[in-house]
Motif scaffolding. Structure first.
Motif, mmCIF file in Angstrom:
data_model
loop_
_atom_site.group_PDB
_atom_site.id
_atom_site.type_symbol
_atom_site.label_atom_id
_atom_site.label_comp_id
_atom_site.label_asym_id
_atom_site.label_seq_id
_atom_site.Cartn_x
_atom_site.Cartn_y
_atom_site.Cartn_z
ATOM 1 N N PHE A 33 0.840 -1.191 0.000
ATOM 2 C CA PHE A 33 0.000 0.000 0.000
ATOM 3 C C PHE A 33 0.880 1.247 0.000
ATOM 4 C CE2 PHE A 33 -3.809 -2.389 0.926
ATOM 5 C CZ PHE A 33 -3.314 -3.514 1.549
ATOM 6 N N LEU A 34 0.405 2.282 -0.695
ATOM 7 C CA LEU A 34 1.198 3.499 -0.822
ATOM 8 C C LEU A 34 0.292 4.722 -0.705
ATOM 9 C CD1 LEU A 34 1.818 1.384 -3.462
ATOM 10 C CD2 LEU A 34 3.863 2.793 -3.510
ATOM 11 N N TRP A 35 0.898 5.812 -0.340
ATOM 12 C CA TRP A 35 0.242 7.120 -0.396
ATOM 13 C C TRP A 35 1.049 8.031 -1.328
ATOM 14 C CZ3 TRP A 35 -4.415 8.534 1.533
ATOM 15 C CH2 TRP A 35 -4.999 7.707 2.503
ATOM 16 N N TYR A 36 0.306 8.728 -2.197
ATOM 17 C CA TYR A 36 0.898 9.712 -3.095
ATOM 18 C C TYR A 36 0.245 11.051 -2.840
ATOM 19 C CZ TYR A 36 3.404 6.330 -5.989
ATOM 20 O OH TYR A 36 4.286 5.383 -6.436
ATOM 21 N N LYS A 37 1.018 12.095 -3.084
ATOM 22 C CA LYS A 37 0.559 13.469 -2.925
ATOM 23 C C LYS A 37 0.617 14.130 -4.297
ATOM 24 C CE LYS A 37 2.377 17.582 -0.527
ATOM 25 N NZ LYS A 37 3.418 18.000 0.438
ATOM 26 N N LYS A 38 -0.387 14.931 -4.600
ATOM 27 C CA LYS A 38 -0.428 15.542 -5.931
ATOM 28 C C LYS A 38 -0.817 17.011 -5.839
ATOM 29 C CE LYS A 38 -2.337 15.017 -10.573
ATOM 30 N NZ LYS A 38 -2.516 16.476 -10.731
ATOM 31 N N ALA A 41 -1.576 20.277 -11.690
ATOM 32 C CA ALA A 41 -0.750 20.296 -12.904
ATOM 33 C C ALA A 41 0.590 19.571 -12.737
ATOM 34 C CB ALA A 41 -0.512 21.717 -13.396
ATOM 35 N N GLU A 42 0.709 18.771 -11.688
ATOM 36 C CA GLU A 42 1.910 17.964 -11.523
ATOM 37 C C GLU A 42 1.510 16.499 -11.393
ATOM 38 O OE1 GLU A 42 4.503 21.286 -9.021
ATOM 39 O OE2 GLU A 42 4.415 19.193 -8.354
ATOM 40 N N GLY A 43 2.487 15.614 -11.595
ATOM 41 C CA GLY A 43 2.217 14.208 -11.372
ATOM 42 C C GLY A 43 2.237 13.874 -9.892
ATOM 43 N N PRO A 44 1.661 12.731 -9.508
ATOM 44 C CA PRO A 44 1.704 12.308 -8.099
ATOM 45 C C PRO A 44 3.137 12.087 -7.636
ATOM 46 C CG PRO A 44 0.105 11.010 -9.356
ATOM 47 C CD PRO A 44 0.905 11.781 -10.348
ATOM 48 N N THR A 45 3.394 12.399 -6.381
ATOM 49 C CA THR A 45 4.704 12.211 -5.762
ATOM 50 C C THR A 45 4.578 11.192 -4.641
ATOM 51 O OG1 THR A 45 5.274 14.514 -6.225
ATOM 52 C CG2 THR A 45 6.630 13.374 -4.596
ATOM 53 N N PHE A 46 5.467 10.209 -4.646
ATOM 54 C CA PHE A 46 5.439 9.178 -3.613
ATOM 55 C C PHE A 46 5.700 9.779 -2.235
ATOM 56 C CE2 PHE A 46 5.985 5.242 -1.541
ATOM 57 C CZ PHE A 46 7.120 5.323 -0.758
ATOM 58 N N GLN B 37 -5.731 9.171 -16.171
ATOM 59 C CA GLN B 37 -6.476 9.784 -15.072
ATOM 60 C C GLN B 37 -7.574 10.674 -15.638
ATOM 61 O OE1 GLN B 37 -4.256 12.231 -12.294
ATOM 62 N NE2 GLN B 37 -5.869 12.100 -10.769
ATOM 63 N N ALA B 38 -8.816 10.227 -15.470
ATOM 64 C CA ALA B 38 -9.969 11.033 -15.871
ATOM 65 C C ALA B 38 -10.251 12.068 -14.794
ATOM 66 C CB ALA B 38 -11.174 10.123 -16.086
ATOM 67 N N LEU B 39 -11.008 13.078 -15.159
ATOM 68 C CA LEU B 39 -11.304 14.175 -14.238
ATOM 69 C C LEU B 39 -11.994 13.661 -12.976
ATOM 70 C CD1 LEU B 39 -11.039 17.257 -14.135
ATOM 71 C CD2 LEU B 39 -13.375 17.391 -15.001
ATOM 72 N N GLY B 40 -11.459 14.012 -11.816
ATOM 73 C CA GLY B 40 -12.080 13.626 -10.561
ATOM 74 C C GLY B 40 -11.837 12.188 -10.140
ATOM 75 N N GLN B 41 -10.985 11.482 -10.869
ATOM 76 C CA GLN B 41 -10.690 10.077 -10.558
ATOM 77 C C GLN B 41 -9.214 9.918 -10.207
ATOM 78 O OE1 GLN B 41 -13.278 7.754 -10.721
ATOM 79 N NE2 GLN B 41 -14.496 9.579 -11.105
ATOM 80 N N GLY B 42 -8.883 8.775 -9.666
ATOM 81 C CA GLY B 42 -7.490 8.439 -9.465
ATOM 82 C C GLY B 42 -6.905 7.858 -10.747
ATOM 83 N N PRO B 43 -5.587 7.813 -10.849
ATOM 84 C CA PRO B 43 -4.963 7.209 -12.033
ATOM 85 C C PRO B 43 -5.377 5.747 -12.190
ATOM 86 C CG PRO B 43 -3.348 8.423 -10.718
ATOM 87 C CD PRO B 43 -4.590 8.334 -9.901
ATOM 88 N N GLU B 44 -5.557 5.323 -13.430
ATOM 89 C CA GLU B 44 -5.880 3.918 -13.714
ATOM 90 C C GLU B 44 -4.792 3.315 -14.579
ATOM 91 O OE1 GLU B 44 -10.754 4.024 -13.423
ATOM 92 O OE2 GLU B 44 -9.758 2.992 -15.073
ATOM 93 N N PHE B 45 -4.345 2.134 -14.179
ATOM 94 C CA PHE B 45 -3.246 1.449 -14.853
ATOM 95 C C PHE B 45 -3.609 1.099 -16.293
ATOM 96 C CE2 PHE B 45 0.251 -1.379 -15.470
ATOM 97 C CZ PHE B 45 -0.243 -2.525 -16.065
ATOM 98 N N ASN B 101 9.298 -3.338 -4.935
ATOM 99 C CA ASN B 101 8.565 -2.271 -4.254
ATOM 100 C C ASN B 101 9.240 -0.910 -4.353
ATOM 101 O OD1 ASN B 101 6.479 -3.961 -3.538
ATOM 102 N ND2 ASN B 101 7.378 -4.477 -1.552
ATOM 103 N N SER B 102 10.116 -0.733 -5.331
ATOM 104 C CA SER B 102 10.705 0.604 -5.492
ATOM 105 C C SER B 102 9.604 1.563 -5.944
ATOM 106 C CB SER B 102 11.870 0.585 -6.472
ATOM 107 O OG SER B 102 11.549 -0.089 -7.656
ATOM 108 N N PRO B 103 9.589 2.769 -5.371
ATOM 109 C CA PRO B 103 8.468 3.673 -5.637
ATOM 110 C C PRO B 103 8.431 4.170 -7.079
ATOM 111 C CG PRO B 103 10.115 4.745 -4.256
ATOM 112 C CD PRO B 103 10.540 3.323 -4.394
ATOM 113 N N LEU B 104 7.229 4.444 -7.551
ATOM 114 C CA LEU B 104 7.038 5.008 -8.873
ATOM 115 C C LEU B 104 7.309 6.506 -8.848
ATOM 116 C CD1 LEU B 104 3.746 3.379 -10.192
ATOM 117 C CD2 LEU B 104 6.092 2.605 -10.433
ATOM 118 N N HIS B 105 8.010 6.976 -9.881
ATOM 119 C CA HIS B 105 8.229 8.402 -10.081
ATOM 120 C C HIS B 105 7.395 8.818 -11.281
ATOM 121 C CE1 HIS B 105 11.745 8.606 -7.338
ATOM 122 N NE2 HIS B 105 11.846 7.337 -7.663
#
Lengths: 112, 115
Positions: A33-38, A41-46, B37-45, B101-105
């Motif tokens: 499980f993870l939390w991201y902050k956004k 106009a930027e991408g999510p940050t871990f 990512q659609a408006l008002g939603q979280g990103p979808e894979f 489990n390395s975090p996504l950038h």
């Protein structure tokens, strides 16, 4: 069918107080499980993550708690600062999967 | 250091046009992901690459969506015959490890508007 649910679209907290963001999930195959902050106009940050074998992980002002029996996790931010105002996404990954499943996000507003 | 770079930042397409969205991951990152990512939603894979191999494309919504990463670095997401429902922000993310489990950038995304 939302597998990761963030039921509060927004949350307002006074500066210096604790912010608690909640997340519920339905898929028992989630093991990470993870939390991201956004910011806009930027991408999510871990921010912080937790494995299903733990129930707490702490990093500075941020602590994530995992309650597997309740399928619930929360992010605590203390003390809250103005720069914490952002949208926070909870995300989870099932065992053996590649992609993350995200919630819809909670907009945190820190009031001065 | 340089983060994940996406271009263009904004794209307006007329319905039926083809579009190509580019992602430059962090140098040396093995894993690359595309999300919608659609408006008002979280990103979808959408899809996942390990180096040049596309190992998971289970999230691509239709056969109009195609992604490639031919040399294991830059990736392109192509959408053919765009439809209005394709309007969204397309996010690219990379991570150092391979299915760990390395975090996504994440990059800042490409906002696609189909008119």
């Amino acid at each position: 069918d939302q597998q990761v649910k963030q039921n509060s679209p927004s949350l307002s907290v006074q500066e210096g107080r604790i912010s608690i963001l909640n997340c519920d999930y339905t898929n028992s195959m989630f093991d990470y499980f993870l939390w991201y902050k956004k910011y806009p106009a930027e991408g999510p940050t871990f921010l912080i993550s937790i494995s299903s074998i733990k129930d707490k992980n702490e990093d500075g002002r941020f602590t994530v708690f995992l309650n597997k029996s309740a399928k619930h996790l929360s992010l605590h931010i203390v003390p809250s600062q103005p720069g914490d105002s952002a949208v926070y996404f909870c995300a989870a990954r099932p065992v053996g999967a590649d992609g993350l499943t995200f919630g819809k996000g909670t907009h945190l507003i820190i009031q001065p | 250091g340089a983060g994940v770079s996406q271009s263009p930042r904004y794209k307006v397409a007329k319905r039926g046009q083809d579009v190509a969205l580019r992602c430059d991951p962090i140098s040396g990152h093995v894993s690359l992901f595309w999300y919608q990512q659609a408006l008002g939603q979280g990103p979808e894979f959408l899809t996942y690459f390990q180096n040049e191999a596309q190992l998971d494309k289970s999230g691509l919504p239709s056969d109009r969506f195609f992604a490639e990463r031919p040399e294991g670095s830059v990736s392109t997401l192509k959408i053919q015959r765009t439809q209005q429902e394709d309007s969204a922000v397309y996010l690219c993310a990379s991570s150092l490890g391979d299915r760990d489990n390395s975090p996504l950038h994440f990059g800042n995304g490409t906002r696609l508007t189909v008119t």
